[in-house]
Scaffold this active site. Structure first.
Site, PDB file in Angstrom:
ATOM      1  N   HIS A  15       0.868  -1.184   0.000  1.00  0.00           N
ATOM      2  CA  HIS A  15       0.000   0.000   0.000  1.00  0.00           C
ATOM      3  C   HIS A  15       0.896   1.223   0.000  1.00  0.00           C
ATOM      4  CE1 HIS A  15      -3.606  -2.390   0.866  1.00  0.00           C
ATOM      5  NE2 HIS A  15      -2.788  -3.137   1.584  1.00  0.00           N
ATOM      6  N   LYS A  99      -8.254  -6.597  -7.821  1.00  0.00           N
ATOM      7  CA  LYS A  99      -8.332  -6.915  -6.402  1.00  0.00           C
ATOM      8  C   LYS A  99      -9.784  -6.973  -5.943  1.00  0.00           C
ATOM      9  CE  LYS A  99      -6.774  -7.430  -2.165  1.00  0.00           C
ATOM     10  NZ  LYS A  99      -5.910  -6.569  -1.363  1.00  0.00           N
ATOM     11  N   HIS A 136      -8.760 -10.163  -0.844  1.00  0.00           N
ATOM     12  CA  HIS A 136      -8.716 -10.017   0.611  1.00  0.00           C
ATOM     13  C   HIS A 136      -9.694 -11.065   1.123  1.00  0.00           C
ATOM     14  CE1 HIS A 136      -8.363  -7.910   4.557  1.00  0.00           C
ATOM     15  NE2 HIS A 136      -9.451  -8.640   4.730  1.00  0.00           N
ATOM     16  N   ASP A 247       2.328  -6.652   2.526  1.00  0.00           N
ATOM     17  CA  ASP A 247       1.146  -5.909   2.979  1.00  0.00           C
ATOM     18  C   ASP A 247       1.566  -4.706   3.828  1.00  0.00           C
ATOM     19  OD1 ASP A 247      -1.519  -5.210   3.245  1.00  0.00           O
ATOM     20  OD2 ASP A 247      -1.890  -6.570   4.912  1.00  0.00           O
TER      21      ASP A 247
HETATM   22  C1  NCD Z   1      -4.583  -2.620   4.720  1.00  0.00           C
HETATM   23  C2  NCD Z   1      -4.613  -1.104   4.556  1.00  0.00           C
HETATM   24  O1  NCD Z   1      -4.379  -0.396   5.540  1.00  0.00           O
HETATM   25  O2  NCD Z   1      -4.814  -0.644   3.440  1.00  0.00           O
HETATM   26  N1  NCD Z   1      -4.649  -2.921   6.111  1.00  0.00           N
HETATM   27  C3  NCD Z   1      -4.321  -4.099   6.707  1.00  0.00           C
HETATM   28  O3  NCD Z   1      -4.505  -4.216   7.921  1.00  0.00           O
HETATM   29  N2  NCD Z   1      -3.799  -5.100   6.031  1.00  0.00           N
HETATM   30  C4  NCD Z   1      -5.703  -3.206   3.932  1.00  0.00           C
HETATM   31  C5  NCD Z   1      -5.595  -4.688   3.670  1.00  0.00           C
HETATM   32  O4  NCD Z   1      -4.624  -5.153   3.065  1.00  0.00           O
HETATM   33  O5  NCD Z   1      -6.511  -5.429   4.050  1.00  0.00           O
HETATM   34 ZN    ZN Z   2      -3.071  -5.036   2.053  1.00  0.00          ZN
HETATM   35 ZN    ZN Z   3      -6.332  -7.046   2.739  1.00  0.00          ZN
END
Ligand code: NCD
Ligand code: ZN
Ligand code: ZN
Length: 345
Positions: A15, A99, A136, A247
């Site tokens: 992200h 996604k 997800h 992630d």
């Molecule tokens: C991710 C985010 O903050 O975008 N957060 C997380 O806890 N993994 C979203 C995700 O990957 O589910």
């Molecule tokens: Zn993520």
């Molecule tokens: Zn996720």
């Protein structure tokens, strides 16, 4: 002191956010990884090829000079995704994958898919085009216990979907359970799974170690030790269906240390070191390159990176906080302590 040389790794789940946050975090990923799958859960989400092409340019503007890094873009599926734009974007090299966020499952998923029934034509078109679906994998029904949501998704949503669309290629993102690991292995001819550093290093005890630990909170939430051990076994197994995906999910410190704190662990500054720690503990450093640098590209039909990098088992101090210009601060994994491995120049 142990040292390991391997092909430059890739991160198959990141992200980057946008604007000042993106500027602060992209350099960490770009320095450590050759490529990254960029998740599309911005506000508003990245839902068209034109939006993805713009976003890719904004990311590239944050890559430090002299660093070779390629962001791979994804499309955020909604109940109203236009299959034509999606497949055209894939064929044009803009979208690597799409996604699936079940609506309300995680950060910025309010526009997500309310039922896979609503996107069957899109999924059929993706299968036809060989475009991977990234999931997800959690059900979102309020009555399902949060620790069971991934296993229920695997059983109730993913397994039937795999039957319904036999050619669809699927990545179960950030697996956190034995059930997730098992489903992927059972369909390894067309499935992959990313595994995060935190789900390999910790179990749910870490969320409550001496008090509530907001920086350990992510989704899917850390599970019990049995699952942590299953993931360590999967990641170090050498099976090609398991690959590196951090992630890394930055949220400002004050938004995590809050009454209703955001989910996400920001791991980019230490991710490779964290994975190396796990593989060293499991006596599996000989399988590290497969997990970090080979299995992911093979799943996506890409060549592995040519460049080699070297890490040594020399602890490196990690900053307490990282400044995000004018917005606040980030607390990374291992903040204020030491990462057990460091990259040589
Ligand atoms: C991710 C985010 O903050 O975008 N957060 C997380 O806890 N993994 C979203 C995700 O990957 O589910
Ligand atoms: Zn993520
Ligand atoms: Zn996720």
């Amino acid at each position: 002191m142990r040292s390991l040389t391997f092909r430059r790794p890739d991160d198959w789940h990141v992200h980057f956010r946008d604007s000042v946050m993106m500027k602060a975090v992209v350099p960490y990923t770009a320095r450590a990884f050759g490529r990254a799958i960029v998740m599309p859960n911005l506000t508003p989400p990245v839902t068209t090829a034109a939006m993805a092409a713009d976003y890719r340019q904004r990311i590239m503007a944050c890559v430090p000079e002299g660093v070779a890094f390629t962001p791979l873009m994804t499309c955020y599926l909604t109940d109203h995704t236009d299959a034509k734009d999606l497949i055209a974007g894939h064929k044009a090299g803009i979208f690597t994958a799409a996604k699936l966020y079940p609506a309300h499952a995680t950060t910025n998923s309010a526009h997500g898919v309310t039922s896979v029934d609503h996107i069957m034509p899109v999924l059929e078109a993706m299968a036809e085009a060989g475009m991977p679906l990234l999931t997800h994998g959690e059900v979102t029904r309020a009555e399902v216990d949060i620790f069971d949501r991934e296993a229920r998704f695997a059983e109730e949503i993913l397994a039937p979907l795999l039957q319904r669309v036999p050619k669809l290629r699927v990545v179960m993102e950030h697996i956190t359970t034995q059930e997730g690991a098992d489903l992927v292995l059972a369909h390894k001819d067309r499935m992959g799974a990313t595994i995060t550093p935190q789900h390999l290093l910790y179990n749910r005890n870490a969320l409550f170690q001496g008090g509530l630990r907001p920086h350990m909170y992510c989704l899917p939430v850390l599970k019990r030790e049995r699952h942590q051990l299953a993931l360590r076994k999967a990641a170090t197994s050498g099976e090609a269906c398991y690959f590196l995906g951090t992630d890394t999910a930055p949220h400002l410190r004050h938004l995590k240390e809050a009454d209703c704190g955001c989910a996400g662990v920001f791991s980019a500054p230490v991710a490779v070191a964290a994975y190396l720690q796990v593989f060293a503990e499991e006596n599996a450093l000989d399988r590290f390159e497969a997990f970090a640098s080979l299995n992911g590209p093979a799943f996506y039909g890409l060549a592995p990176n040519d460049e080699r990098v070297t890490y040594v088992e020399r602890p490196a101090r990690i900053a307490e906080e990282i400044e995000v210009d004018g917005a606040g601060r980030l607390v990374s994994l291992f903040a204020g302590t030491a990462a057990p491995w460091s990259q040589t120049v």
